[in-house]
Write a protein that holds these residues in place. Structure first.
Motif, mmCIF file in Angstrom:
data_model
loop_
_atom_site.group_PDB
_atom_site.id
_atom_site.type_symbol
_atom_site.label_atom_id
_atom_site.label_comp_id
_atom_site.label_asym_id
_atom_site.label_seq_id
_atom_site.Cartn_x
_atom_site.Cartn_y
_atom_site.Cartn_z
ATOM 1 N N ASN A 18 -11.401 -29.655 34.083
ATOM 2 C CA ASN A 18 -10.562 -30.690 34.684
ATOM 3 C C ASN A 18 -9.150 -30.160 34.908
ATOM 4 O OD1 ASN A 18 -10.693 -33.660 35.394
ATOM 5 N ND2 ASN A 18 -8.848 -33.606 34.121
ATOM 6 N N GLN A 19 -8.603 -29.482 33.911
ATOM 7 C CA GLN A 19 -7.268 -28.913 34.062
ATOM 8 C C GLN A 19 -7.238 -27.875 35.173
ATOM 9 O OE1 GLN A 19 -5.112 -27.795 30.516
ATOM 10 N NE2 GLN A 19 -3.999 -26.201 31.615
ATOM 11 N N ARG A 20 -8.256 -27.037 35.242
ATOM 12 C CA ARG A 20 -8.305 -26.019 36.293
ATOM 13 C C ARG A 20 -8.293 -26.659 37.681
ATOM 14 N NH1 ARG A 20 -11.230 -23.971 39.937
ATOM 15 N NH2 ARG A 20 -13.086 -25.201 39.517
ATOM 16 N N LEU A 21 -9.055 -27.729 37.846
ATOM 17 C CA LEU A 21 -9.097 -28.422 39.133
ATOM 18 C C LEU A 21 -7.751 -29.073 39.466
ATOM 19 C CD1 LEU A 21 -12.671 -29.887 38.780
ATOM 20 C CD2 LEU A 21 -11.934 -28.247 40.523
ATOM 21 N N ILE A 22 -7.087 -29.627 38.467
ATOM 22 C CA ILE A 22 -5.749 -30.190 38.688
ATOM 23 C C ILE A 22 -4.784 -29.087 39.107
ATOM 24 C CG2 ILE A 22 -3.753 -31.267 37.551
ATOM 25 C CD1 ILE A 22 -5.856 -32.744 35.747
ATOM 26 N N GLU A 23 -4.861 -27.950 38.449
ATOM 27 C CA GLU A 23 -3.990 -26.831 38.813
ATOM 28 C C GLU A 23 -4.236 -26.378 40.253
ATOM 29 O OE1 GLU A 23 -4.930 -24.210 35.559
ATOM 30 O OE2 GLU A 23 -3.403 -25.127 34.267
ATOM 31 N N SER A 24 -5.471 -26.477 40.710
ATOM 32 C CA SER A 24 -5.781 -26.153 42.106
ATOM 33 C C SER A 24 -5.093 -27.124 43.062
ATOM 34 C CB SER A 24 -7.290 -26.183 42.352
ATOM 35 O OG SER A 24 -7.923 -25.137 41.659
ATOM 36 N N VAL A 25 -5.038 -28.387 42.676
ATOM 37 C CA VAL A 25 -4.342 -29.384 43.492
ATOM 38 C C VAL A 25 -2.865 -28.999 43.604
ATOM 39 C CG1 VAL A 25 -3.597 -31.795 43.635
ATOM 40 C CG2 VAL A 25 -5.952 -31.251 42.949
ATOM 41 N N PHE A 26 -2.252 -28.621 42.487
ATOM 42 C CA PHE A 26 -0.841 -28.236 42.524
ATOM 43 C C PHE A 26 -0.627 -26.964 43.336
ATOM 44 C CE2 PHE A 26 -0.526 -31.306 39.123
ATOM 45 C CZ PHE A 26 0.664 -31.939 39.444
ATOM 46 N N GLY A 27 -1.581 -26.068 43.310
ATOM 47 C CA GLY A 27 -1.485 -24.870 44.140
ATOM 48 C C GLY A 27 -1.472 -25.221 45.618
ATOM 49 N N GLU A 28 -2.340 -26.142 46.022
ATOM 50 C CA GLU A 28 -2.370 -26.550 47.427
ATOM 51 C C GLU A 28 -1.117 -27.353 47.781
ATOM 52 O OE1 GLU A 28 -5.286 -28.664 50.728
ATOM 53 O OE2 GLU A 28 -6.084 -28.261 48.728
ATOM 54 N N LEU A 29 -0.632 -28.177 46.852
ATOM 55 C CA LEU A 29 0.608 -28.915 47.095
ATOM 56 C C LEU A 29 1.774 -27.964 47.350
ATOM 57 C CD1 LEU A 29 0.451 -31.807 44.485
ATOM 58 C CD2 LEU A 29 0.572 -32.047 46.970
ATOM 59 N N ALA A 30 1.820 -26.868 46.619
ATOM 60 C CA ALA A 30 2.898 -25.892 46.796
ATOM 61 C C ALA A 30 2.867 -25.280 48.196
ATOM 62 C CB ALA A 30 2.797 -24.800 45.732
ATOM 63 N N LEU A 31 1.677 -25.146 48.762
ATOM 64 C CA LEU A 31 1.551 -24.588 50.114
ATOM 65 C C LEU A 31 1.854 -25.616 51.200
ATOM 66 C CD1 LEU A 31 -1.742 -22.543 49.643
ATOM 67 C CD2 LEU A 31 0.597 -21.647 49.801
ATOM 68 N N LYS A 32 1.434 -26.859 50.977
ATOM 69 C CA LYS A 32 1.525 -27.870 52.039
ATOM 70 C C LYS A 32 2.768 -28.747 51.933
ATOM 71 C CE LYS A 32 -3.138 -27.613 53.355
ATOM 72 N NZ LYS A 32 -4.382 -28.246 53.634
ATOM 73 N N THR A 33 3.349 -28.864 50.773
ATOM 74 C CA THR A 33 4.567 -29.655 50.499
ATOM 75 C C THR A 33 4.653 -30.975 51.270
ATOM 76 O OG1 THR A 33 5.885 -28.414 52.116
ATOM 77 C CG2 THR A 33 5.902 -27.608 49.855
ATOM 78 N N PRO A 34 3.775 -31.943 50.967
ATOM 79 C CA PRO A 34 3.853 -33.240 51.650
ATOM 80 C C PRO A 34 5.216 -33.903 51.398
ATOM 81 C CG PRO A 34 1.865 -33.098 50.297
ATOM 82 C CD PRO A 34 2.703 -31.907 49.983
ATOM 83 N N PRO A 35 5.884 -34.343 52.445
ATOM 84 C CA PRO A 35 7.214 -34.936 52.275
ATOM 85 C C PRO A 35 7.159 -36.264 51.522
ATOM 86 C CG PRO A 35 6.465 -35.190 54.537
ATOM 87 C CD PRO A 35 5.453 -34.331 53.837
ATOM 88 N N GLY A 36 8.141 -36.473 50.651
ATOM 89 C CA GLY A 36 8.272 -37.744 49.945
ATOM 90 C C GLY A 36 7.308 -37.947 48.802
#
Length: 97
Positions: A18-36
């Motif tokens: 579960n933690q690994r999958l959450i970390e993957s979400v943060f990795g993609e967030l760092a690339l895509k940086t959704p505003p707000g």
């Protein structure tokens, strides 16, 4: 500002995945940086309870989040409880690397 707080407990053998999958979400967030978007996830001291705090939109559009959600039911011991919350304040220090 409105936010959502989501709390759930995984099976002990599924907590690291579960933690690994959450970390993957943060990795993609760092690339895509959704505003707000403000998104924080915690793994509590018991090692199996997770708390997510999300304010804004864009997480559910991520492929990593969709994968996290797709397999979540198999990892759960206690289903997610979602509560709406009002943001009173936020502080994020700038970290220079």
């Amino acid at each position: 500002m409105n936010a959502a707080v989501i709390r759930y407990r995984t099976k002990p053998e599924a907590a690291d995945e579960n933690q690994r999958l959450i970390e993957s979400v943060f990795g993609e967030l760092a690339l895509k940086t959704p505003p707000g978007l403000t998104y924080t996830a915690f793994r509590l001291a018991d090692g199996v309870t997770f708390v997510h705090v999300v304010n804004g939109e864009g997480v559910s559009d991520l492929a990593a989040f969709q994968e996290f959600q797709r397999t979540l039911p198999d990892r759960l011991e206690i289903a997610p409880a979602r509560e709406e919350a009002t943001v009173v304040g936020t502080y994020i220090a700038e970290v220079l690397v």
